[in-house]
Design an enzyme around this catalytic site. Structure first.
Site, PDB file in Angstrom:
ATOM      1  N   GLU A 184      -5.002  -6.277  14.652  1.00 41.81           N
ATOM      2  CA  GLU A 184      -4.485  -4.973  14.221  1.00 41.81           C
ATOM      3  C   GLU A 184      -5.614  -3.931  14.236  1.00 41.81           C
ATOM      4  O   GLU A 184      -5.376  -2.736  14.331  1.00 41.81           O
ATOM      5  CB  GLU A 184      -3.846  -5.071  12.827  1.00 41.81           C
ATOM      6  CG  GLU A 184      -2.759  -4.033  12.599  1.00 41.81           C
ATOM      7  CD  GLU A 184      -1.972  -4.216  11.309  1.00 41.81           C
ATOM      8  OE1 GLU A 184      -2.549  -4.045  10.231  1.00 41.81           O
ATOM      9  OE2 GLU A 184      -0.775  -4.522  11.376  1.00 41.81           O
ATOM     10  N   GLY A 232      -5.030  -1.619   4.802  1.00 50.43           N
ATOM     11  CA  GLY A 232      -4.198  -2.735   4.345  1.00 50.43           C
ATOM     12  C   GLY A 232      -4.841  -4.088   4.596  1.00 50.43           C
ATOM     13  O   GLY A 232      -4.918  -4.940   3.703  1.00 50.43           O
ATOM     14  N   ARG A 233      -5.327  -4.306   5.818  1.00 51.67           N
ATOM     15  CA  ARG A 233      -5.874  -5.628   6.157  1.00 51.67           C
ATOM     16  C   ARG A 233      -7.281  -5.845   5.576  1.00 51.67           C
ATOM     17  O   ARG A 233      -7.862  -6.908   5.732  1.00 51.67           O
ATOM     18  CB  ARG A 233      -5.858  -5.819   7.674  1.00 51.67           C
ATOM     19  CG  ARG A 233      -6.504  -4.689   8.459  1.00 51.67           C
ATOM     20  CD  ARG A 233      -6.114  -4.745   9.933  1.00 51.67           C
ATOM     21  NE  ARG A 233      -6.608  -3.584  10.685  1.00 51.67           N
ATOM     22  CZ  ARG A 233      -5.968  -2.437  10.783  1.00 51.67           C
ATOM     23  NH1 ARG A 233      -4.811  -2.264  10.161  1.00 51.67           N
ATOM     24  NH2 ARG A 233      -6.467  -1.442  11.496  1.00 51.67           N
ATOM     25  N   LYS A 245       0.841  -1.207   0.000  1.00 46.36           N
ATOM     26  CA  LYS A 245       0.000   0.000   0.000  1.00 46.36           C
ATOM     27  C   LYS A 245       0.871   1.250   0.000  1.00 46.36           C
ATOM     28  O   LYS A 245       0.693   2.150  -0.797  1.00 46.36           O
ATOM     29  CB  LYS A 245      -0.928  -0.030   1.218  1.00 46.36           C
ATOM     30  CG  LYS A 245      -1.831   1.177   1.303  1.00 46.36           C
ATOM     31  CD  LYS A 245      -2.798   1.082   2.471  1.00 46.36           C
ATOM     32  CE  LYS A 245      -3.542   2.402   2.625  1.00 46.36           C
ATOM     33  NZ  LYS A 245      -4.508   2.410   3.707  1.00 46.36           N
ATOM     34  N   HIS A 249      -5.468 -32.782  18.793  1.00 42.08           N
ATOM     35  CA  HIS A 249      -4.376 -33.649  19.259  1.00 42.08           C
ATOM     36  C   HIS A 249      -3.193 -32.833  19.751  1.00 42.08           C
ATOM     37  O   HIS A 249      -2.087 -33.350  19.887  1.00 42.08           O
ATOM     38  CB  HIS A 249      -3.942 -34.588  18.126  1.00 42.08           C
ATOM     39  CG  HIS A 249      -5.061 -35.467  17.668  1.00 42.08           C
ATOM     40  ND1 HIS A 249      -5.344 -36.672  18.271  1.00 42.08           N
ATOM     41  CD2 HIS A 249      -6.002 -35.285  16.715  1.00 42.08           C
ATOM     42  CE1 HIS A 249      -6.409 -37.215  17.680  1.00 42.08           C
ATOM     43  NE2 HIS A 249      -6.831 -36.391  16.748  1.00 42.08           N
ATOM     44  N   GLU A 291      10.498  -4.832   4.529  1.00 40.08           N
ATOM     45  CA  GLU A 291      10.566  -6.258   4.191  1.00 40.08           C
ATOM     46  C   GLU A 291      10.222  -6.468   2.712  1.00 40.08           C
ATOM     47  O   GLU A 291      10.901  -7.210   1.993  1.00 40.08           O
ATOM     48  CB  GLU A 291       9.571  -7.059   5.060  1.00 40.08           C
ATOM     49  CG  GLU A 291       9.853  -7.046   6.544  1.00 40.08           C
ATOM     50  CD  GLU A 291       9.232  -5.857   7.280  1.00 40.08           C
ATOM     51  OE1 GLU A 291       8.949  -4.816   6.633  1.00 40.08           O
ATOM     52  OE2 GLU A 291       9.027  -5.960   8.500  1.00 40.08           O
ATOM     53  N   LYS A 320       9.276  -0.416  14.176  1.00 37.06           N
ATOM     54  CA  LYS A 320       9.874  -0.079  12.870  1.00 37.06           C
ATOM     55  C   LYS A 320      10.935   0.999  13.048  1.00 37.06           C
ATOM     56  O   LYS A 320      12.030   0.908  12.490  1.00 37.06           O
ATOM     57  CB  LYS A 320       8.794   0.455  11.918  1.00 37.06           C
ATOM     58  CG  LYS A 320       7.843  -0.578  11.366  1.00 37.06           C
ATOM     59  CD  LYS A 320       6.937   0.082  10.323  1.00 37.06           C
ATOM     60  CE  LYS A 320       5.734  -0.766   9.984  1.00 37.06           C
ATOM     61  NZ  LYS A 320       4.781  -0.104   9.109  1.00 37.06           N
TER      62      LYS A 320
HETATM   63  O1  F6P Z   1       3.177  -2.869   9.705  1.00 35.89           O
HETATM   64  C1  F6P Z   1       1.810  -3.054   9.600  1.00 35.89           C
HETATM   65  C2  F6P Z   1       1.326  -2.763   8.224  1.00 35.89           C
HETATM   66  O2  F6P Z   1       1.299  -1.405   8.025  1.00 35.89           O
HETATM   67  C3  F6P Z   1      -0.045  -3.385   7.957  1.00 35.89           C
HETATM   68  O3  F6P Z   1      -1.072  -2.642   8.430  1.00 35.89           O
HETATM   69  C4  F6P Z   1      -0.014  -3.562   6.491  1.00 35.89           C
HETATM   70  O4  F6P Z   1      -0.983  -4.465   6.078  1.00 35.89           O
HETATM   71  C5  F6P Z   1       1.399  -4.050   6.292  1.00 35.89           C
HETATM   72  O5  F6P Z   1       2.156  -3.343   7.241  1.00 35.89           O
HETATM   73  C6  F6P Z   1       1.958  -3.864   4.919  1.00 35.89           C
HETATM   74  O6  F6P Z   1       1.998  -2.523   4.541  1.00 35.89           O
HETATM   75  P1  F6P Z   1       2.187  -2.106   3.029  1.00 35.89           P
HETATM   76  O7  F6P Z   1       1.072  -2.679   2.245  1.00 35.89           O
HETATM   77  O8  F6P Z   1       2.178  -0.610   3.016  1.00 35.89           O
HETATM   78  O9  F6P Z   1       3.496  -2.662   2.575  1.00 35.89           O
END
Ligand code: F6P
Length: 554
Positions: free
Chosen positions: A352, A266-267, A205, A383, A211, A511
């Site tokens: 979240e 995002g979620r 987003k 189990h 990452e 972060k």
């Molecule tokens: O670190 C949390 C977050 O901001 C989430 O809310 C989001 O889904 C995820 O990181 C990924 O963010 P982006 O889509 O901006 O890479």
């Protein structure tokens, strides 16, 4: 005004004192209609909520609480594009992404629907081209492998849906998801694929997530080591984002970008361009069915009285356990291999969203909010950790999820699966009392002394609540409805807890600190002094890796 001072909350408190000692098995014995009264069917989803520690009065008081919290008005505010995400000054309109009717949805005086449809059409054209082999790699080969690089909301939703609906997938396409910045994950994918036949989807987003960008850069380097020419990138990398500039800066042509907007959390974004991997893997018709299923749940949620409203009922039951029974966690237990990523997806969606302690007015709450969401495939969990749920000291409400259809399963397997999920819900509800346990052992010929010694260990208290959610079958439409059901459940709980379910400031501090620590790990000097423990850990890493050069120093 705090939630705990509301009339309905106080009435629920008094009611809880009466109901606390009542056993569900007695409520079932007294009320033969209970199972049919506490049952709902919406589209392809059935919900049996009769195995909860509730009676009609509980449900009435919970609905009163929802009224007192102005839930109806809050639902309308979300659907009509008010900026209910106050801390980020944004509307919350994932519902617009799956809207199947023609009325406009206004954000800042602009109808967002034409843009939504335009992006959906572009996604459909692109996914058609990849699927039918019209979209070719730089050596004119068709695409066989698709790698979605993203994390959190830019990973989990698409991953969960692709796995849940794998039986609808294009037979030629392999779909991979890379989220972890641990290079092992992307390397293990790169080892299986070929640069000339792979499409990378960089999903972010913000397009600033460390990452994702690190993994995307590694994928790009791997690709260029083979293709040698940056002009070939256009055939193999597309971006899904709200941030055109960052996409451009990264080196992806914005012609290869599928856009979405700040009003998509995002979620909550799998319905947007973030769903491109779903569309490529399953096809545009199945993606459309997914949207349709969610849309039908939206209509149900927006227009059904609370008494018969599935998301509202699930949300109120959750509130009942968190705020009155002190349940600190909630288990999601799918009894279907296709749904194995569902608990993980709901974990982000719920935690979240509702893992907050500050009200919209800026006060610290004096009541509990979002529970810890956890879960796994139910049959395996029986189990593993179900022991604690049956006989441990914590009360953990459970959502059992299964599909009625046995089509596609091996002969005899589905009945075993369903007999287990139904049995578990029954066992959690009924339990097994001391005398029943004792008599069973005596009947088997055990001595009275031994039976008395063992009986306390074999007693099940029961009275442990669960919901049973049954999908007619695992289809794009039912998965769409299921996800929307949970989205709205979470919204209702946030509305009642008076928190903002749509920001996520809690992820920021880590972060920030990681940025500075990274500089130190790579030999630079620290921007901020760390506590002695953190500094010690940094030093340990540096001593251990002394003499080992970092990739960019080699
Ligand atoms: O670190 C949390 C977050 O901001 C989430 O809310 C989001 O889904 C995820 O990181 C990924 O963010 P982006 O889509 O901006 O890479």
């Amino acid at each position: 005004m705090s939630l705990t001072t509301l009339n309905a909350f106080k009435a629920l408190h008094a009611h809880f004192r009466n109901l606390e000692q009542v056993h569900m098995k007695d409520m079932f014995a007294r009320d033969p209609e209970r199972a049919t009264r506490y049952f709902l069917k919406v589209g392809n989803l059935s919900l049996d909520y009769s195995k909860n520690r509730i009676d009609d009065e509980t449900l009435k008081l919970l609905r009163d609480l929802a009224q007192e919290c102005a839930l109806e008005r809050k639902i309308e505010a979300m659907f009509s594009g008010e900026k209910i995400n106050a801390t980020e000054g944004r509307a919350v309109l994932h519902t617009a992404l799956r809207k199947q009717t023609q009325e406009p949805v206004m954000v800042e005086g602009q109808d967002v629907m034409p843009k939504v449809r335009e992006v959906l059409t572009r996604m459909a054209d692109f996914s058609d081209a990849v699927r039918c082999g019209r979209w070719l790699g730089y050596t004119n080969q068709i695409i066989t492998d698709v790698v979605n690089i993203g994390i959190g909301g830019s990973d989990l939703g698409a991953l969960m849906v692709c796995k849940a609906l794998k039986h609808y997938a294009h037979p030629r396409l392999n779909m991979y998801f890379v989220s972890n910045v641990d290079g092992i994950q992307i390397q293990s994918v790169l080892d299986k694929i070929h640069p000339e036949t792979t499409l990378f989807i960089v999903a972010s987003k913000t397009f600033s997530t460390q990452e994702t960008l690190t993994n995307a850069l590694s994928a790009r380097a791997w690709f260029l080591a083979h293709a040698h020419d940056t002009r070939h990138i256009a055939k193999h990398f597309v971006a899904l984002s709200t941030n055109k500039q960052a996409v451009q800066d990264f080196g992806i042509d914005t012609a290869n970008m599928f856009e979405f907007w700040s009003w998509v959390g995002g979620r909550y974004s799998l319905w947007s361009a973030i769903g491109l991997s779903i569309m490529i893997y399953l096809g545009k018709e199945n993606f459309q069915a997914l949207l349709q299923g969610a849309f039908e749940m939206d209509i149900h949620f927006r227009s059904t009285p609370f008494e018969h409203n599935m998301p509202v009922i699930l949300a109120l039951l959750g509130i009942w356990y968190v705020n009155f029974f002190d349940a600190g966690s909630h288990l999601i237990a799918p009894y279907d291999q296709y749904l194995r990523y569902f608990p993980r997806f709901i974990q982000q969606l719920d935690m979240e969203s509702n893992g907050k302690r500050t009200t919209l007015g800026g006060e610290v709450v004096d009541y509990d909010t979002g529970p810890i969401i956890w879960g796994d495939i139910g049959i395996n969990s029986q189990h593993a950790f179900f022991q604690l749920l049956h006989q441990g000291t914590h009360l953990t409400p459970i959502d059992f999820i299964a599909s009625l259809s046995k089509e596609g399963n091996l002969p005899g397997h589905h009945e075993i699966l369903l007999s287990n999920v139904f049995a578990q819900a029954e066992a959690f509800m009924k339990g097994k009392g001391y005398h029943e346990v004792l008599n069973q052992m005596l009947e088997k010929g055990m001595s009275l002394e031994r039976a008395r010694a063992l009986a306390p260990h074999r007693v099940f208290s029961g009275n442990r609540p669960s919901n049973m959610l049954l999908l007619d079958a695992i289809t794009p439409k039912s998965i769409g409805s299921l996800v929307a059901l949970y989205e709205h459940k979470i919204f209702v709980q946030g509305a009642i807890w008076d928190i903002n379910s749509f920001d996520q400031w809690g992820v920021e501090l880590g972060k920030e600190l990681a940025k500075d620590i990274l500089v130190q790990l790579r030999e630079g000097s620290a921007q901020n002094p760390h506590d002695s423990s953190t500094q010690h850990l940094i030093n340990l890493y540096k001593i251990y890796n002394k003499g080992v050069l970092h990739a960019d120093q080699e």
